[in-house]
Design a protein around this motif. Sequence first.
Motif, PDB file in Angstrom:
ATOM      1  N   HIS A  14      63.069  31.508  62.364  1.00 33.65           N
ATOM      2  CA  HIS A  14      62.343  31.169  61.140  1.00 33.65           C
ATOM      3  C   HIS A  14      61.809  29.742  61.199  1.00 33.65           C
ATOM      4  N   ASP A  15      62.642  28.816  61.683  1.00 33.43           N
ATOM      5  CA  ASP A  15      62.211  27.419  61.792  1.00 33.43           C
ATOM      6  C   ASP A  15      61.054  27.275  62.775  1.00 33.43           C
ATOM      7  N   LEU A  16      61.123  28.014  63.889  1.00 32.32           N
ATOM      8  CA  LEU A  16      60.043  27.948  64.871  1.00 32.32           C
ATOM      9  C   LEU A  16      58.739  28.504  64.313  1.00 32.32           C
ATOM     10  N   LEU A  17      58.834  29.579  63.519  1.00 32.01           N
ATOM     11  CA  LEU A  17      57.636  30.168  62.921  1.00 32.01           C
ATOM     12  C   LEU A  17      56.964  29.207  61.953  1.00 32.01           C
ATOM     13  N   ILE A  18      57.710  28.245  61.443  1.00 32.26           N
ATOM     14  CA  ILE A  18      57.145  27.238  60.549  1.00 32.26           C
ATOM     15  C   ILE A  18      56.632  26.030  61.338  1.00 32.26           C
ATOM     16  N   THR A  19      57.474  25.521  62.241  1.00 38.30           N
ATOM     17  CA  THR A  19      57.146  24.264  62.905  1.00 38.30           C
ATOM     18  C   THR A  19      56.075  24.391  63.980  1.00 38.30           C
ATOM     19  N   LEU A  20      56.035  25.526  64.706  1.00 35.21           N
ATOM     20  CA  LEU A  20      55.015  25.668  65.742  1.00 35.21           C
ATOM     21  C   LEU A  20      53.595  25.695  65.178  1.00 35.21           C
ATOM     22  N   LEU A  22      52.663  24.528  62.296  1.00 32.71           N
ATOM     23  CA  LEU A  22      52.467  23.212  61.694  1.00 32.71           C
ATOM     24  C   LEU A  22      52.111  22.181  62.751  1.00 32.71           C
ATOM     25  N   GLY A  23      52.824  22.233  63.884  1.00 29.10           N
ATOM     26  CA  GLY A  23      52.500  21.326  64.979  1.00 29.10           C
ATOM     27  C   GLY A  23      51.105  21.569  65.528  1.00 29.10           C
ATOM     28  N   ALA A  24      50.682  22.839  65.567  1.00 24.65           N
ATOM     29  CA  ALA A  24      49.335  23.159  66.042  1.00 24.65           C
ATOM     30  C   ALA A  24      48.273  22.547  65.135  1.00 24.65           C
ATOM     31  N   ALA A  25      48.483  22.639  63.819  1.00 20.54           N
ATOM     32  CA  ALA A  25      47.523  22.063  62.874  1.00 20.54           C
ATOM     33  C   ALA A  25      47.478  20.547  62.998  1.00 20.54           C
ATOM     34  N   LEU A  26      48.651  19.926  63.113  1.00 26.29           N
ATOM     35  CA  LEU A  26      48.711  18.478  63.244  1.00 26.29           C
ATOM     36  C   LEU A  26      48.083  18.014  64.558  1.00 26.29           C
ATOM     37  N   GLY A  27      48.292  18.779  65.626  1.00 27.81           N
ATOM     38  CA  GLY A  27      47.687  18.430  66.911  1.00 27.81           C
ATOM     39  C   GLY A  27      46.168  18.477  66.866  1.00 27.81           C
ATOM     40  N   PHE A  28      45.634  19.481  66.155  1.00 26.95           N
ATOM     41  CA  PHE A  28      44.170  19.603  66.044  1.00 26.95           C
ATOM     42  C   PHE A  28      43.580  18.393  65.330  1.00 26.95           C
ATOM     43  N   PHE A  29      44.154  18.046  64.178  1.00 29.30           N
ATOM     44  CA  PHE A  29      43.616  16.909  63.424  1.00 29.30           C
ATOM     45  C   PHE A  29      43.877  15.588  64.136  1.00 29.30           C
ATOM     46  N   GLY A  30      44.989  15.522  64.880  1.00 31.55           N
ATOM     47  CA  GLY A  30      45.225  14.329  65.668  1.00 31.55           C
ATOM     48  C   GLY A  30      44.182  14.145  66.749  1.00 31.55           C
ATOM     49  N   HIS A 207      69.154   6.420  65.783  1.00 33.14           N
ATOM     50  CA  HIS A 207      69.468   7.763  65.278  1.00 33.14           C
ATOM     51  C   HIS A 207      68.566   8.160  64.104  1.00 33.14           C
ATOM     52  N   LYS A 208      67.285   7.832  64.243  1.00 34.90           N
ATOM     53  CA  LYS A 208      66.300   8.161  63.217  1.00 34.90           C
ATOM     54  C   LYS A 208      65.272   9.152  63.765  1.00 34.90           C
ATOM     55  N   VAL A 209      65.742  10.153  64.530  1.00 37.94           N
ATOM     56  CA  VAL A 209      64.860  11.188  65.078  1.00 37.94           C
ATOM     57  C   VAL A 209      65.540  12.541  64.910  1.00 37.94           C
ATOM     58  N   ASP A 210      64.810  13.511  64.343  1.00 41.50           N
ATOM     59  CA  ASP A 210      65.283  14.890  64.263  1.00 41.50           C
ATOM     60  C   ASP A 210      64.600  15.662  65.385  1.00 41.50           C
ATOM     61  N   TRP A 211      65.289  15.790  66.518  1.00 39.55           N
ATOM     62  CA  TRP A 211      64.684  16.416  67.692  1.00 39.55           C
ATOM     63  C   TRP A 211      64.424  17.902  67.464  1.00 39.55           C
ATOM     64  N   SER A 212      65.269  18.571  66.679  1.00 41.68           N
ATOM     65  CA  SER A 212      65.092  20.007  66.440  1.00 41.68           C
ATOM     66  C   SER A 212      63.803  20.298  65.688  1.00 41.68           C
ATOM     67  N   MET A 213      63.312  19.318  64.923  1.00 45.72           N
ATOM     68  CA  MET A 213      62.036  19.465  64.230  1.00 45.72           C
ATOM     69  C   MET A 213      60.890  18.905  65.068  1.00 45.72           C
ATOM     70  N   GLY A 214      61.121  17.784  65.708  1.00 46.82           N
ATOM     71  CA  GLY A 214      60.052  17.108  66.431  1.00 46.82           C
ATOM     72  C   GLY A 214      59.574  17.844  67.663  1.00 46.82           C
ATOM     73  N   LEU A 215      60.489  18.440  68.428  1.00 47.29           N
ATOM     74  CA  LEU A 215      60.087  19.113  69.666  1.00 47.29           C
ATOM     75  C   LEU A 215      59.201  20.334  69.426  1.00 47.29           C
ATOM     76  N   PRO A 216      59.529  21.232  68.460  1.00 47.83           N
ATOM     77  CA  PRO A 216      58.600  22.343  68.181  1.00 47.83           C
ATOM     78  C   PRO A 216      57.245  21.866  67.661  1.00 47.83           C
ATOM     79  N   LEU A 217      57.236  20.793  66.866  1.00 42.75           N
ATOM     80  CA  LEU A 217      55.956  20.238  66.418  1.00 42.75           C
ATOM     81  C   LEU A 217      55.127  19.768  67.604  1.00 42.75           C
ATOM     82  N   ALA A 218      55.796  19.119  68.556  1.00 44.92           N
ATOM     83  CA  ALA A 218      55.092  18.647  69.746  1.00 44.92           C
ATOM     84  C   ALA A 218      54.544  19.814  70.557  1.00 44.92           C
ATOM     85  N   ALA A 219      55.356  20.875  70.708  1.00 44.80           N
ATOM     86  CA  ALA A 219      54.918  22.041  71.486  1.00 44.80           C
ATOM     87  C   ALA A 219      53.699  22.701  70.843  1.00 44.80           C
ATOM     88  N   GLY A 220      53.699  22.837  69.526  1.00 42.98           N
ATOM     89  CA  GLY A 220      52.564  23.442  68.839  1.00 42.98           C
ATOM     90  C   GLY A 220      51.304  22.612  68.970  1.00 42.98           C
TER      91      GLY A 220
END
Length: 258
Positions: A14-20, A22-30, A207-220
Amino acid sequence: MSPSIPFCFAMAVHDLLITLPLGAALGFFGGLFGIGGGVIAIPLLALAFGMDQALAQGTALVMMVPNLLVGWWRYQRRHPVPIRRVLAIAAVATGTTAVTAHFAARLDPTLLRVLFGGFMAALSVSLLWRSAPSAQSAAPRPRDALIPLVGVVGGSSMGLLGVGGGLVATPLFVRLFGQRQTVAQSLALALVTPSAVVALASYAQAHKVDWSMGLPLAAGGLFTVAAGVALAHRLPERQMQKLFALLLMATALAMTLR
């Protein structure tokens, strides 16, 4: 114990279906604006996912680093950056980022959020003014003596806010060095990318990084950043600047409303 295993698996999917996506949209605008996507990701992580400001900035950097690398490579193919000119400013920017990120990761989250919103609002107003026809003037010849100053300002913003290196460098290259918008974004990406790596290391150490959220965003984002860069080269420059400024204003408004 066994029922918790499929539950955890379902939550991960479920988290991947949200973050991937989302990461794709952010990557496009970036890729479109040459900013790595952090200007959108940080308020989104803070507002929609309840992260404090420092954690949102550190997590966004996980996504930004690969997006910046891909974006810079794509821009470099179209607008090669003079390496000798970039090395000095990149060195200054990364050094400044290391210092400011160390303190930013330990600042009060509310203060960081106020600084983030104020920075975006001021920069958007500045960009809208510069994109007006009356504000356009003949660009001066690039002054090499000012190049390190871009690294200081951009690196400070990158370390303190997790974004802003490209947001600051791009208009400076346009206004002070007379570069076209897409060329300025190519230069800014070359300067900001190493600063983002340094900033990420500082936030991770605190310790100010949530890798479980950041890595799927990066992949998307890796799947779409190239499409954003391609579209950036088809849009008129003045329209690009206005879209860029409106994006910043929307971000500042979201942070203020919070």
